[in-house]
Design a protein around this motif. Structure first.
Motif, mmCIF file in Angstrom:
data_model
loop_
_atom_site.group_PDB
_atom_site.id
_atom_site.type_symbol
_atom_site.label_atom_id
_atom_site.label_comp_id
_atom_site.label_asym_id
_atom_site.label_seq_id
_atom_site.Cartn_x
_atom_site.Cartn_y
_atom_site.Cartn_z
ATOM 1 N N VAL A 165 26.965 106.347 37.274
ATOM 2 C CA VAL A 165 28.318 105.829 37.064
ATOM 3 C C VAL A 165 29.308 106.892 37.518
ATOM 4 N N SER A 166 30.089 106.565 38.537
ATOM 5 C CA SER A 166 31.028 107.534 39.089
ATOM 6 C C SER A 166 32.262 107.648 38.202
ATOM 7 N N ARG A 167 33.117 108.584 38.528
ATOM 8 C CA ARG A 167 34.286 108.858 37.689
ATOM 9 C C ARG A 167 35.240 107.672 37.624
ATOM 10 N N ASP A 168 35.243 106.845 38.662
ATOM 11 C CA ASP A 168 36.127 105.671 38.640
ATOM 12 C C ASP A 168 35.466 104.457 38.003
ATOM 13 N N GLY A 169 34.265 104.664 37.429
ATOM 14 C CA GLY A 169 33.579 103.575 36.749
ATOM 15 C C GLY A 169 32.656 102.768 37.648
ATOM 16 N N GLY A 170 32.600 103.109 38.930
ATOM 17 C CA GLY A 170 31.714 102.396 39.833
ATOM 18 C C GLY A 170 30.258 102.658 39.513
ATOM 19 N N ARG A 171 29.418 101.647 39.719
ATOM 20 C CA ARG A 171 27.989 101.763 39.427
ATOM 21 C C ARG A 171 27.219 101.867 40.741
ATOM 22 N N HIS A 172 26.284 102.801 40.776
ATOM 23 C CA HIS A 172 25.528 103.044 42.001
ATOM 24 C C HIS A 172 24.057 103.213 41.634
ATOM 25 N N PHE A 173 23.217 102.386 42.214
ATOM 26 C CA PHE A 173 21.784 102.470 41.952
ATOM 27 C C PHE A 173 21.196 103.567 42.833
ATOM 28 N N ILE A 174 20.393 104.439 42.256
ATOM 29 C CA ILE A 174 19.937 105.631 42.975
ATOM 30 C C ILE A 174 18.702 105.369 43.840
ATOM 31 N N PRO A 175 17.638 104.745 43.329
ATOM 32 C CA PRO A 175 16.477 104.510 44.205
ATOM 33 C C PRO A 175 16.722 103.338 45.167
ATOM 34 N N TYR A 176 15.957 103.299 46.232
ATOM 35 C CA TYR A 176 15.955 102.151 47.131
ATOM 36 C C TYR A 176 15.063 101.076 46.532
ATOM 37 N N ALA A 177 15.637 99.909 46.240
ATOM 38 C CA ALA A 177 14.923 98.854 45.526
ATOM 39 C C ALA A 177 14.480 97.717 46.437
ATOM 40 N N GLY A 178 14.504 97.948 47.740
ATOM 41 C CA GLY A 178 14.131 96.890 48.674
ATOM 42 C C GLY A 178 12.644 96.765 48.928
ATOM 43 N N GLY A 179 11.845 97.552 48.205
ATOM 44 C CA GLY A 179 10.394 97.518 48.378
ATOM 45 C C GLY A 179 9.898 98.705 49.179
ATOM 46 N N PHE A 180 8.776 99.250 48.753
ATOM 47 C CA PHE A 180 8.234 100.429 49.422
ATOM 48 C C PHE A 180 7.863 100.122 50.875
ATOM 49 N N GLY A 181 7.221 98.984 51.110
ATOM 50 C CA GLY A 181 6.820 98.630 52.475
ATOM 51 C C GLY A 181 8.012 98.512 53.410
ATOM 52 N N THR A 182 9.103 97.917 52.934
ATOM 53 C CA THR A 182 10.315 97.800 53.744
ATOM 54 C C THR A 182 10.899 99.169 54.030
ATOM 55 N N TYR A 183 10.871 100.034 53.032
ATOM 56 C CA TYR A 183 11.350 101.415 53.206
ATOM 57 C C TYR A 183 10.533 102.132 54.275
ATOM 58 N N VAL A 184 9.213 101.994 54.231
ATOM 59 C CA VAL A 184 8.353 102.633 55.232
ATOM 60 C C VAL A 184 8.708 102.136 56.624
ATOM 61 N N GLU A 185 8.990 100.852 56.744
ATOM 62 C CA GLU A 185 9.394 100.299 58.044
ATOM 63 C C GLU A 185 10.682 100.952 58.538
ATOM 64 N N HIS A 186 11.652 101.142 57.639
ATOM 65 C CA HIS A 186 12.901 101.822 58.009
ATOM 66 C C HIS A 186 12.593 103.231 58.529
ATOM 67 N N CYS A 187 11.768 103.968 57.795
ATOM 68 C CA CYS A 187 11.431 105.345 58.199
ATOM 69 C C CYS A 187 10.754 105.368 59.564
ATOM 70 N N ASP A 188 9.809 104.461 59.757
ATOM 71 C CA ASP A 188 9.078 104.425 61.031
ATOM 72 C C ASP A 188 10.006 104.075 62.187
ATOM 73 N N ARG A 189 10.932 103.152 61.955
ATOM 74 C CA ARG A 189 11.848 102.757 63.028
ATOM 75 C C ARG A 189 12.769 103.910 63.413
ATOM 76 N N VAL A 190 13.272 104.626 62.417
ATOM 77 C CA VAL A 190 14.138 105.778 62.691
ATOM 78 C C VAL A 190 13.395 106.816 63.543
ATOM 79 N N ALA A 191 12.137 107.085 63.200
ATOM 80 C CA ALA A 191 11.352 108.063 63.959
ATOM 81 C C ALA A 191 11.081 107.569 65.382
#
Length: 532
Positions: free
Chosen positions: A496-522
């Protein structure tokens, strides 16, 4: 002060991530040094020696998959391994890989200053040694910096007190003693269940009740384990493409797609299996309040059926958050513990702890709870605690978390803008605690090792995220979390930021989707990163 010389890579931490990182970088031909504050390997599993400490991920997934030989050689004795077995396993792997000689133990990183003209970090350690390195890899974990107790009067207490997260490596007498436990998260739940039958009297100080489901711990599933052993590399590939980097037994459906009777039958089956699979009984229980209410009330009714005293049962029933919106606890007879004559529950939400006295704990209702031993199970400074403690500074003198006032986020959870050649394994913006951290660490370390190889092969000396790419990834992380009920609940995954905004810290889109993002960037030449 001793000059430890210049290294290609310095790895901080000798837990699950640090052990594999040192092995991977060394085998790539890089000079590598590991720093570890503890006297031996193990990471959090060296310190988490509290009674009942065990993993809540099935043992066949809470281990390394990079080596079929290592996977097949080790024999797990339980479905959910206890701390001594996990520590023995990590020592076995460290010996197998012969990586101890690359570590300086009882040596913490006390400071790291980036020097751009040299493209090096200048390091100093807790024992006064210095070194330089091209790449700094933080393998310190998300939940490793313990929250220390800051209760008024603690210095006056004449008894003994310990922290679950830094349990002393010595005998702690429990028999016959009046023991208080503050905290009912995962470590508190495990401790309470384990010590209740050993102590004279146990007083549990609970602020917020947590959902907990049975572990049904026992022998490991030998059928699935044998299947994995037949094709470890193939199973690793499946985990890299899965939602949570682990094998799950349940096949969820939307709650509304079946009848109320079928819903209850599914819930009963999930309860009989136990474990974190209970978070996936229905496909929509993490995003749909009505579906979640069905699961939450089922567990509350289980609590009411287990705990004999109706008043105590209601105090143990979580009403302030949906199930799964905070870390789901996995227990062995936790709720039944409150049926014991020597166990008392104190609701510190209605009567907060006022102070610790010479003889125990005084609550706001004026009651004095006399104790011989206090156990603090207060959790961790998640995501940033260990990173802040390392004293890392960039060219401008800033720390990584200085730019995270809005929310901790690193590009792919691996690197943060303004800090060249600093890699943060399973960091904010990665799936981190939403996935099994063994395979997650392997994937991150392989990505980092391949990145360093790419830089060396193409003549670049530094890599750092662009501000634009990091901001775009932060939006991706936020978008993935937006549908979650957890996003709107106070928990360590929401900043929760100072202005009250809420921010989720982990990536919740799924581990497999995350791996795809990493592989594409590389594949795209480390798109979104600035290489010089």
């Amino acid at each position: 002060m001793q000059e430890m010389t210049d290294f290609d890579v310095v790895v901080v931490g000798a837990g699950i991530g640090g052990i594999y990182a040192v092995h991977r970088f060394r085998d790539q031909g890089l000079s590598v040094l590991g720093l570890e504050a503890a006297p031996e390997v193990g990471g959090v599993w060296f310190h988490n020696r509290y009674p009942g400490a065990r993993v809540d991920v099935e043992s066949y997934d809470y281990c390394y998959y990079f080596s079929p030989e290592i996977y097949c050689e080790w024999t797990w004795t339980e479905k959910y391994a206890a701390q001594p077995e996990i520590l023995a396993y990590l020592n076995f792997v460290a010996d197998k890989l012969d990586i101890r000689k690359h570590f300086r133990f009882e040596t913490a990183l006390a400071g790291a200053q980036w020097v751009p003209d040299e493209a090096r970090y200048h390091l100093r350690t807790s024992v006064g040694d210095t070194a330089t390195c091209r790449f700094l890899v933080m393998a310190t974990g998300n939940l490793s910096a313990a929250r220390d107790p800051h209760f008024p009067g603690l210095a006056d207490f004449s008894g003994e007190w310990v922290q679950a997260s830094h349990w002393p490596d010595r005998h702690i007498e429990l028999a016959g003693r009046r023991v208080g436990v503050i905290g009912t998260g995962s470590s508190g739940v495990q401790t309470i269940s384990a010590i209740a039958d050993q102590v004279g009297h146990l007083t549990v100080f609970q602020r917020s009740p947590n959902f907990s489901v049975p572990a049904h711990n026992g022998p490991i599933d030998t059928t699935l384990w044998a299947q994995i052993k037949q094709d470890v590399k193939g199973e690793r590939a499946k985990l890299l493409a899965s939602a949570g980097a682990r094998h799950m037994e349940l096949d969820p459906v939307p709650a509304a797609s079946i009848t109320p009777q079928e819903q209850q039958e599914r819930l009963e089956r999930a309860w009989s299996i136990g474990g974190h699979g209970f978070n996936r009984v229905f496909t929509d229980q993490s995003t749909n309040q009505a579906a979640n209410d069905i699961v939450s009330e089922f567990v509350r009714n289980k609590i009411r059926s287990i705990v004999h005293d109706p008043g105590v049962a209601e105090l143990l029933c979580p009403e302030d958050h949906p199930i799964g919106s905070r870390r789901l606890c996995v227990d062995t007879d936790y709720f039944a513990t409150y049926n014991r004559d020597n166990v008392s529950l104190v609701d510190v939400r209605s009567a907060p702890i006022e102070r610790i006295t010479e003889t125990g704990i005084r609550t706001a209702d004026g009651k004095e709870h006399e104790l011989d031993l206090i156990i603090f199970a207060l959790g961790f400074h998640a995501f940033t605690g260990a990173l802040d403690a390392a004293g890392i500074r960039n060219e401008s003198g800033a720390a990584p978390s200085d730019a995270w006032a809005e929310a901790p986020c690193a590009l792919l959870g691996l690197m943060t803008a303004g800090f060249p050649n600093l890699f943060i394994l399973t960091g904010p913006g990665s799936p981190s605690v939403l996935a099994s951290l063994t395979v997650h660490n392997e994937q991150n370390i392989d990505w980092v090792a391949d990145c360093i190889a790419y830089l060396d092969a193409t003549g670049y000396s530094t890599i750092v995220p662009s501000e634009e790419a990091q901001a775009a990834w932060a939006r991706n992380v936020s978008d993935a979390a937006a549908p979650l009920l957890r996003y709107h609940v106070s928990n360590y995954m929401v900043h929760v930021s100072r202005d009250g905004g809420r921010h989720f810290i982990p990536y919740a889109g799924g581990f497999g989707t995350y791996v795809e993002h990493c592989d594409r960037v590389a594949r795209n030449g480390y798109e979104g990163f600035l290489l010089k």
